[in-house]
Design a protein around this motif. Structure first.
Motif, PDB file in Angstrom:
ATOM      1  N   GLU A 169       1.861   2.890 -10.958  1.00  0.00           N
ATOM      2  CA  GLU A 169       1.017   1.930 -11.659  1.00  0.00           C
ATOM      3  C   GLU A 169       0.828   0.668 -10.836  1.00  0.00           C
ATOM      4  OE1 GLU A 169       2.595   0.071 -15.216  1.00  0.00           O
ATOM      5  OE2 GLU A 169       4.649   0.545 -14.614  1.00  0.00           O
ATOM      6  N   ARG A 170      -0.344   0.073 -11.033  1.00  0.00           N
ATOM      7  CA  ARG A 170      -0.603  -1.258 -10.489  1.00  0.00           C
ATOM      8  C   ARG A 170      -0.233  -2.255 -11.569  1.00  0.00           C
ATOM      9  NH1 ARG A 170      -4.084  -5.362 -10.992  1.00  0.00           N
ATOM     10  NH2 ARG A 170      -4.508  -6.660  -9.162  1.00  0.00           N
ATOM     11  N   PRO A 211      -4.929 -13.450  -3.075  1.00  0.00           N
ATOM     12  CA  PRO A 211      -5.096 -12.324  -4.005  1.00  0.00           C
ATOM     13  C   PRO A 211      -4.064 -11.247  -3.687  1.00  0.00           C
ATOM     14  CG  PRO A 211      -7.215 -13.023  -3.114  1.00  0.00           C
ATOM     15  CD  PRO A 211      -6.166 -13.746  -2.324  1.00  0.00           C
ATOM     16  N   MET A 212      -3.333 -10.817  -4.700  1.00  0.00           N
ATOM     17  CA  MET A 212      -2.164  -9.970  -4.487  1.00  0.00           C
ATOM     18  C   MET A 212      -2.199  -8.771  -5.424  1.00  0.00           C
ATOM     19  SD  MET A 212       1.837 -11.254  -4.706  1.00  0.00           S
ATOM     20  CE  MET A 212       1.542 -12.576  -3.525  1.00  0.00           C
ATOM     21  N   ASP A 213      -1.875  -7.599  -4.876  1.00  0.00           N
ATOM     22  CA  ASP A 213      -1.727  -6.384  -5.675  1.00  0.00           C
ATOM     23  C   ASP A 213      -0.263  -5.968  -5.657  1.00  0.00           C
ATOM     24  OD1 ASP A 213      -4.508  -6.045  -6.251  1.00  0.00           O
ATOM     25  OD2 ASP A 213      -4.790  -5.265  -4.223  1.00  0.00           O
ATOM     26  N   LEU A 214       0.248  -5.595  -6.820  1.00  0.00           N
ATOM     27  CA  LEU A 214       1.634  -5.159  -6.960  1.00  0.00           C
ATOM     28  C   LEU A 214       1.649  -3.728  -7.480  1.00  0.00           C
ATOM     29  CD1 LEU A 214       2.982  -8.347  -8.777  1.00  0.00           C
ATOM     30  CD2 LEU A 214       3.165  -7.843  -6.331  1.00  0.00           C
ATOM     31  N   PHE A 215       2.464  -2.885  -6.853  1.00  0.00           N
ATOM     32  CA  PHE A 215       2.525  -1.480  -7.237  1.00  0.00           C
ATOM     33  C   PHE A 215       3.968  -1.067  -7.490  1.00  0.00           C
ATOM     34  CE2 PHE A 215      -1.160  -1.933  -4.392  1.00  0.00           C
ATOM     35  CZ  PHE A 215      -2.176  -1.481  -5.230  1.00  0.00           C
ATOM     36  N   ALA A 226       8.336   0.329  -4.567  1.00  0.00           N
ATOM     37  CA  ALA A 226       7.378  -0.717  -4.933  1.00  0.00           C
ATOM     38  C   ALA A 226       6.688  -1.235  -3.683  1.00  0.00           C
ATOM     39  CB  ALA A 226       8.088  -1.859  -5.663  1.00  0.00           C
ATOM     40  N   ALA A 227       5.577  -1.951  -3.904  1.00  0.00           N
ATOM     41  CA  ALA A 227       4.824  -2.523  -2.785  1.00  0.00           C
ATOM     42  C   ALA A 227       4.181  -3.836  -3.203  1.00  0.00           C
ATOM     43  CB  ALA A 227       3.753  -1.553  -2.299  1.00  0.00           C
ATOM     44  N   GLN A 228       4.128  -4.761  -2.249  1.00  0.00           N
ATOM     45  CA  GLN A 228       3.421  -6.036  -2.397  1.00  0.00           C
ATOM     46  C   GLN A 228       2.315  -6.058  -1.352  1.00  0.00           C
ATOM     47  OE1 GLN A 228       5.895  -9.565  -1.994  1.00  0.00           O
ATOM     48  NE2 GLN A 228       4.194 -10.749  -1.173  1.00  0.00           N
ATOM     49  N   VAL A 229       1.064  -6.166  -1.810  1.00  0.00           N
ATOM     50  CA  VAL A 229      -0.091  -6.075  -0.925  1.00  0.00           C
ATOM     51  C   VAL A 229      -0.947  -7.321  -1.075  1.00  0.00           C
ATOM     52  CG1 VAL A 229      -2.107  -4.699  -0.273  1.00  0.00           C
ATOM     53  CG2 VAL A 229      -0.070  -3.560  -1.193  1.00  0.00           C
TER      54      VAL A 229
END
Length: 314
Positions: A169-170, A211-215, A226-229
């Motif tokens: 999930e995002r 702007p940041m996406d978290l997964f 997990a990932a921080q993009v």
């Protein structure tokens, strides 16, 4: 050509669309406490040619001073001669303050023309003094099924991961979600003996500017990877951190997580290039990390850092 220092407000007005977020004035101001001072330089002759944000840190004038890469800001493509003049003026500016100029260039996919010209100029100005990292990225342009990017062995590990109850999930970019992702990444880096250069509070502050996406990937309902993009620009993003938990490695989450991230960007965004970061330290190869990134579809390009010291010539 002449160098003109400007205020941060003037810089922001002149360069409204930097090629990547780390060259934005907002990002520079966020990280200003990490430098002795931050200088905003513009280069002009009959018109504005470009700009450079420098963090003055001890004996170094740095671009970047708290980011993976920096380099020149341009409003349009410039000639090789103009790029040479701008970097020479910047090096002289640093030397006039008893400092050397240090520049880490963005990966070439961000601006191939500027990259080629900058490498040529900085290599000559530095006398060949450079550290070259091997940087990896994934190019999703023209890709319909990102599984095709995987190697045979990575596909087998992907099959193993899919045999478990995995959920991807995002997360909405909230302080609570950042803390969830941070916990996984922090534990991963402690286990692997890698530094975690950003504190939780710094990541929360950065999310207000970048702007940041978290997964998050869970296995059997438990966080596994997990990932921080960060969004670099409209069509490019950068994986700043990703990793799994040691106790979840049996489920091969780091073979499934990249694929799900690729699929997310293909389906829901205009992002088509993902910078995965370098797999070297001071130019020394981390063989396992290089092999892993190549197995999940990454391509290698050089990311050099040049040090230009003109202090004796001023």
């Amino acid at each position: 050509m002449e160098l003109i220092q400007v205020s941060h407000n003037e810089m922001a007005a002149l360069f409204t669309r930097p090629s990547h977020i780390y060259n934005s004035v907002g990002f520079a101001l966020l990280n200003a406490p990490k430098a002795d001072s931050v200088e905003f330089l513009t280069f002009r002759d009959t018109r504005l040619r470009g700009g450079l944000i420098l963090g003055m840190c001890g004996a170094m004038a740095r671009s970047p001073f708290s980011a993976p890469f920096g380099g020149l800001l341009l409003t349009r493509e410039q000639t090789a001669g103009a790029v040479e003049d701008m970097y020479l003026l910047a090096a002289q500016f640093a030397a006039g303050r008893g400092m050397a100029l240090r520049v880490t260039l963005p990966p070439p996919f961000i601006g191939p023309g500027l990259y080629a010209k900058s490498v040529n100029v900085l290599q000559r100005l530095s006398g060949g003094c450079a550290t070259v990292e091997i940087n990896y990225h994934v190019d999703l342009r023209g890709v319909t099924d990102p599984v095709e990017l995987y190697s045979r062995s990575a596909r087998e590990k992907l099959r193993q991961a899919r045999s478990h109850d995995c959920r991807f999930e995002r997360l909405e970019t909230t302080p609570e979600a950042i803390a969830r992702v941070y916990d996984v990444i922090h534990r991963n880096r402690l286990h692997r003996g890698f530094p975690h250069n950003m504190a939780l509070e710094q990541i929360v502050a950065t999310s207000a500017v970048v702007p940041m996406d978290l997964f998050m990937l869970t296995v059997d309902g438990t966080p596994a990877a997990a990932a921080q993009v960060h969004r670099l620009n409209h069509e490019m993003a950068q994986v700043v951190y990703w990793g799994d938990l040691p106790e979840a490695q049996y489920a091969r989450p780091m073979n499934l997580l990249p694929l799900e991230i690729y699929k997310y960007y293909l389906a829901h965004t205009p992002v088509r290039i993902l910078d995965i970061g370098h797999s070297t330290d001071g130019g020394i190869i981390n063989r396992g990390l290089c092999d892993y990134k190549e197995s999940v579809g990454c391509r290698a390009t050089p990311k050099p850092t040049f040090t230009v010291n003109l202090r004796r010539e001023i």
